[in-house]
Design an enzyme around this catalytic site. Structure first.
Site, PDB file in Angstrom:
ATOM      1  N   MET A 123       0.653  -1.176   0.160  1.00 51.04           N
ATOM      2  CA  MET A 123       0.075   0.077  -0.015  1.00 51.04           C
ATOM      3  C   MET A 123       0.846   1.151  -0.154  1.00 51.04           C
ATOM      4  O   MET A 123       0.384   2.220   0.464  1.00 51.04           O
ATOM      5  CB  MET A 123      -1.056  -0.101   1.061  1.00 51.04           C
ATOM      6  CG  MET A 123      -1.964  -1.233   1.085  1.00 51.04           C
ATOM      7  SD  MET A 123      -3.529  -1.066   2.045  1.00 51.04           S
ATOM      8  CE  MET A 123      -2.816  -0.476   3.621  1.00 51.04           C
ATOM      9  N   HIS A 179       9.581  -3.429   3.170  1.00 50.49           N
ATOM     10  CA  HIS A 179       9.338  -3.515   1.973  1.00 50.49           C
ATOM     11  C   HIS A 179      10.168  -3.957   1.209  1.00 50.49           C
ATOM     12  O   HIS A 179      10.162  -4.614   0.304  1.00 50.49           O
ATOM     13  CB  HIS A 179       8.065  -2.411   1.373  1.00 50.49           C
ATOM     14  CG  HIS A 179       6.921  -2.115   2.076  1.00 50.49           C
ATOM     15  ND1 HIS A 179       6.998  -0.864   2.826  1.00 50.49           N
ATOM     16  CD2 HIS A 179       5.794  -2.619   2.122  1.00 50.49           C
ATOM     17  CE1 HIS A 179       5.662  -0.854   3.581  1.00 50.49           C
ATOM     18  NE2 HIS A 179       5.057  -1.792   2.907  1.00 50.49           N
TER      19      HIS A 179
END
Ligand code: PAF
Length: 282
Positions: free
Chosen positions: A30, A37
């Site tokens: 997101m 990430h």
């Protein structure tokens, strides 16, 4: 690194890669990317020649009164960060691309059972939103591999179940949680914490570690261990939603002989709902 917002461009690029027999890994996110990430991107690259990172703040996984409007969005910064990684492409669709009939009229994918407790109980509809958007991303990208973080332990189990149940030919890989030096699991929501709350936040991981050590030492009074950790965290300033020792495989209540455990916690700290977990293999 390519950046596309459209399904058409994505499909053209994927067709070219497929033409050269290249495998494709998808890292759904997101956005508001942090080192956690980026580590998933590098892990993805170990499993495929091409890595696509999707960035989409998915409205259907946020409940009423949750932080959808305030969720941090930083596409330009995300692009700069991803340029330094193995990512080949960012796919940043808009709502109409992922939900052509609108989020309210979307065909929904729902995984019963695994989604009923923990974050599923605290956030009704959340996992339906997650599986619905991930199924759409899987349908559009058709990756060979998809990578998710262990921090969202229940989420990755739910996605594994969905993938297996629908016989999707996609390998699900789980990447380790990346932590700050003081143990706090990296999360986009950490940015909601004040300095004072940030100083308290590592207690969450410390409580998991403490219970993990007790389990390794042979303690098996699960309910008492959970209750003591909840009390400690509430005293430190958290509002604990759940603290649970479960079977790592399926989140069921373990018996004393279970060797593969996961300790899961979710707690509110000021404006931030923090989650974390550790796997304890005896
Ligand atoms: O973990 C997340 O960031 C999201 O739940 C996901 C998997 C990208 C789906 O929107």
């Amino acid at each position: 690194m390519l950046v596309t917002h459209t399904q058409q461009e994505l499909a053209e690029q994927i067709a070219e890669w497929r033409h050269h027999d290249e495998h494709i890994a998808l890292v759904p996110t997101m956005g508001s990317l942090h080192a956690g990430h980026l580590s998933l991107v590098e892990l993805a690259r170990e499993h495929a020649e091409r890595v696509i990172v999707s960035i989409f703040v998915n409205p259907t996984q946020f409940g009423e009164g949750e932080d959808f409007d305030n969720y941090p969005r930083s596409l330009e910064r995300d692009k700069r960060r991803l340029k330094k990684t193995a990512a080949d492409m960012i796919f940043a669709p808009d709502v109409d691309t992922l939900y052509p009939f609108g989020p309210d009229k979307a065909t929904t994918v729902s995984v019963p059972g695994l989604t009923e407790n923990f974050c599923g109980a605290a956030r009704p509809g959340h996992f339906d939103g997650v599986t619905t958007v991930v199924a759409r991303l899987f349908a559009i990208v058709q990756p060979d591999v998809a990578v998710f973080g262990q921090k969202d332990y229940q989420q990755q189990l739910v996605i594994r179940r969905m993938t297996e149940d629908l016989s999707l030919p996609i390998s699900i890989i789980t990447g380790e949680t990346v932590r700050d030096d003081d143990g706090l699991a990296l999360s986009s929501r950490n940015s909601y914490l004040s300095d004072e709350e940030r100083a308290i936040a590592p207690t969450l991981y410390a409580s998991l570690q403490s219970v993990g050590q007790k389990l390794q030492a042979g303690r098996r009074e699960f309910v008492e261990l959970e209750a003591a950790a909840i009390e400690q965290l509430n005293n430190a300033g958290f509002k604990v939603d759940y603290f649970a020792i479960r079977r790592a495989l399926n989140l069921e209540v373990p018996d004393r002989d279970c060797d593969d455990l996961v300790v899961l916690v979710a707690a509110q700290l000021g404006p931030a709902r923090l989650i974390d977990n550790i796997v304890v293999t005896i």
